[in-house]
Design a protein around this motif. Structure first.
Motif: not given
Length: 245
Positions: A217-232
């Motif tokens: 497990p790695e806890i942190g803040s991840f880039p928003d574009d990872l959760f953009d369906r258009d950039q899946l």
């Protein structure tokens, strides 16, 4: 492999007055704000149709989850997204755009297993009652959780949270008819910030047992574009937290 991607906790925590319930959800990886968790997930399934194994990397943050299949080889590179409103999406090389995963699909086969592991027992559900009980010989509070809307996958969840340590050890999932559909048990062999953190989940229904192991497990803040369906179509396994960039 449909919806194996969801085999990690999904929604972020809602405000709830019960600190024991909130602590239990955090130990399962249900985190708040812009804090997310990335980990490697191994899945072993046994049932009438034989055994299957899969491995993927998964990231959940802010009520959304993204994942990428690592094994088996024939599925490597497939990517998935589950959004906070319950919508799920699938993409693989060769597709021009993501494909939606329906609620009916989430209630059957591998998708049902993913939906269980990704369900928050706080968001989408409200506490209708609680009583003293025990799980594996430990004193526990048994919460009865009712779905807030018809859109939630399960009508009712019963959730066993230990009084010592506030860890969710068991959950039962019921249909609108009152029928028990599936049962999940959890173990906490990982550690994050000195607190036990989810390491294993075993999910059983009438015909199958699925064992899910969570590691690194790695806890942190991840880039928003990872959760953009258009950039899946972008890579999930190579994602870094903002702090590590």
């Amino acid at each position: 492999l449909l919806a194996f991607f969801s085999l990690t906790p999904l929604p972020s925590l809602a405000a709830d007055p019960d600190p024991a319930l909130i602590a239990a959800e955090r130990a399962r990886g249900i985190l708040t704000g812009n804090t997310g968790v990335k980990w490697t997930v191994n899945v072993h399934s046994e049932g009438p149709d034989g055994t299957r194994d899969a491995k993927f990397v998964s990231i959940s943050q802010g009520g959304t989850i993204a994942a990428e299949v690592l094994e088996p080889t024939e599925a490597e590179g497939r990517r998935y997204l589950a959004e906070s409103d319950g919508k799920m999406w699938f993409w693989k090389p060769g597709l021009s755009r993501p494909v939606s995963v329906s609620k009916r699909q989430r209630l059957s086969g591998d998708a049902a297993i993913g939906d269980i592991a990704s369900t928050s027992y706080v968001d989408g559900y409200k506490v209708e009652g609680q009583e003293d009980g025990e799980v594996n010989g430990e004193a526990a509070t048994v919460y009865t959780m009712e779905a807030n809307s018809l859109g939630d996958t399960y009508k009712q969840i019963k959730y066993w949270v230990t009084k010592g340590g506030n860890l969710g050890r068991k959950a039962e999932f019921y249909a609108r008819s009152g029928t028990l559909l599936r049962t999940a048990t959890m173990e906490y062999g990982n550690s994050v910030n000195g607190r036990p953190f989810l390491s294993k989940m075993v999910i059983k229904d009438s015909s199958r047992t699925v064992t899910v192991r969570f590691s690194d497990p790695e806890i942190g803040s991840f880039p928003d574009d990872l959760f953009d369906r258009d950039q899946l179509g972008g890579g999930v396994s190579r994602a870094k937290t903002k702090a590590n960039r």
